[in-house]
Design an enzyme around this catalytic site. Sequence first.
Site, short mmCIF file in Angstrom:
data_model
loop_
_atom_site.label_atom_id
_atom_site.label_comp_id
_atom_site.label_asym_id
_atom_site.label_seq_id
_atom_site.Cartn_x
_atom_site.Cartn_y
_atom_site.Cartn_z
N LYS A 1 0.89 -1.26 0.05
CA LYS A 1 -0.17 0.07 0.16
C LYS A 1 1.03 1.34 0.22
CE LYS A 1 -4.12 -2.01 2.01
NZ LYS A 1 -5.06 -1.81 0.88
N HIS B 1 -0.55 -8.91 8.76
CA HIS B 1 -1.02 -7.66 8.52
C HIS B 1 -0.56 -6.78 9.59
CE1 HIS B 1 -2.63 -9.18 4.77
NE2 HIS B 1 -3.80 -9.47 5.33
N LYS C 1 -14.19 -8.07 11.99
CA LYS C 1 -15.30 -8.15 11.13
C LYS C 1 -16.55 -7.57 11.55
CE LYS C 1 -13.64 -12.08 8.33
NZ LYS C 1 -13.41 -11.52 7.19
#
Length: 492
Positions: free
Chosen positions: A184, A242, A341
């Site tokens: 990114k 991550h 989530k």
Amino acid sequence: MTAKTVPVDPFDLVIFGGTGDLALRKLLPGLLRRYAEGQIPESSRILGVARDAQNDDSYRARVGEALQRVADADPALADKLPEFLQRLGYQSLDATRDDGWDAFAARLHEQGERIRVFYLSTSPALFVDICNRLRDHGLNGDGARVVVEKPIGRDLASATAINDAVGRDFSEDQIFRIDHYLGKETVQNLLALRFANILFEPLWSARHIDHVQITVAETVGLEKRASYYDTSGAMRDMVQNHLLQLLCMVAMEPPATLDANAVRDEKLKVLRSLKPIGRDEIAQATVRGQYRAGASDGAAVPGYLDELGRDDSRTETFVALKAEVDNWRWAGVPFYLRTGKRLPDRVSEIVIDFRHVPHSIFGEAGGGIRSNRLVLRLQPDEGVKLWIMIKDPGPGGLRLQHVPLDMSFAEAFGVHQPEAYERLLMDVVRGNQTLFMRRDEVEAAWKWVDPILDAWKELDDAPKTYTAGSWGPSAAVALIERDGRTWHEDSA
Ligand code: NAP
């Protein structure tokens, strides 16, 4: 402003799992963009591999359909799509059986020696079979690179087994363990901010930084990944890779160069400096959650167990934890991590919260002085905000305001920001491993994560529930508020 595009050398790219979700949603759209930008030479070939009985034409039609949505949004891509599809081919193969491999190898050898990228976009259970067969067919030579998707194992032992097996067929400098967060733009900008400015690095330590927050929040639930996710959970799916990789980019010492091993050596030192969280610390330092029914994006959504169709799963869909990097630079600075989530927003960001000024000259009338905050947003819109105190504009007394200096990359530069996969795929072709994980990093991350997973298992507590559409269980708020701090909100 136009982005500078340097073409790569001609290559063959084989996508094992070429009909799968990742290939159709991320890899092939990324390759189309790079092709449309002129970065991929005409003689390059992209070969999809899966068991499904298809031929080149039917595969092109299938990929064409999948890419139409991307092309509809951008006329430049629509123009190039037909040409791009001609670069594609398909080979029907079962990774676990020998039939068809001779024809596949012959097809690749047609072009003589050239860069060959093998992207393993399949279940990790197939990695070893695929690598063994690539070696048996002489496809692991100098120009070969293999890209390994997450998850690399579910604990240290299984990660070591995968690394050993892949390592028998390919050397470490041919193995690209992908963590797309590192591709990114904002993450690379973190390197630029830290190491291309004199401004930040003198402040980048426990002396001036109070704490760091890293949030990776998703609004989606299980989607189609139930069978994988329920055996994994947020810790294995997100934190081990991550979030820890982002933590490394924040906490690492300046590498001597941008060379892959120089950067990875520094990240490894961070992972090895993480203070262990075991049975004694687990209750204070971690929170596991699981969402129950609620609302997401304005619509009612079922809870995790209903989505799963089972009522006995204790898999966590949310994790918050307090990590510490036990070294000279970071002693005493908490790194609060959270991911989940069915949270209210799809947002990934790193927040660096600086210490308060030692003394205020402004007195009560000025209002409180808030600390400086550097917010690096990775998604949805990549950018950097630096929160500073200024004088409230206008006449009257000297009152203070906390305002962001805001730089959205898309607005500032007016160019298409390459998706992480675009950048990383071209890095693989170039043989640049700087933004890929080395074997020892993956294993060091598992070494820190395993005791947390073991302690949770030993405790055998059910995860704390949270309503879908909220920021996780109240215990996650308590985790940070116990220390007199709060989770960052964009208006803060
Ligand atoms: P998927 O949609 O289930 O696709 C799997 C692919 O593998 C299909 O093309 C399938 O085609 C092929 N395949 C299955 N068994 C095979 C065999 N024996 N031989 C050859 N090909 C075989 O999976 P995915 O979501 O694309 O994920 C692929 C990998 O990327 C997984 O490791 C996943 O964890 C990782 N990943 C995915 C995402 C994502 O957003 N999807 C994100 C991060 C990581 P056939 O059934 O026709 O063989």
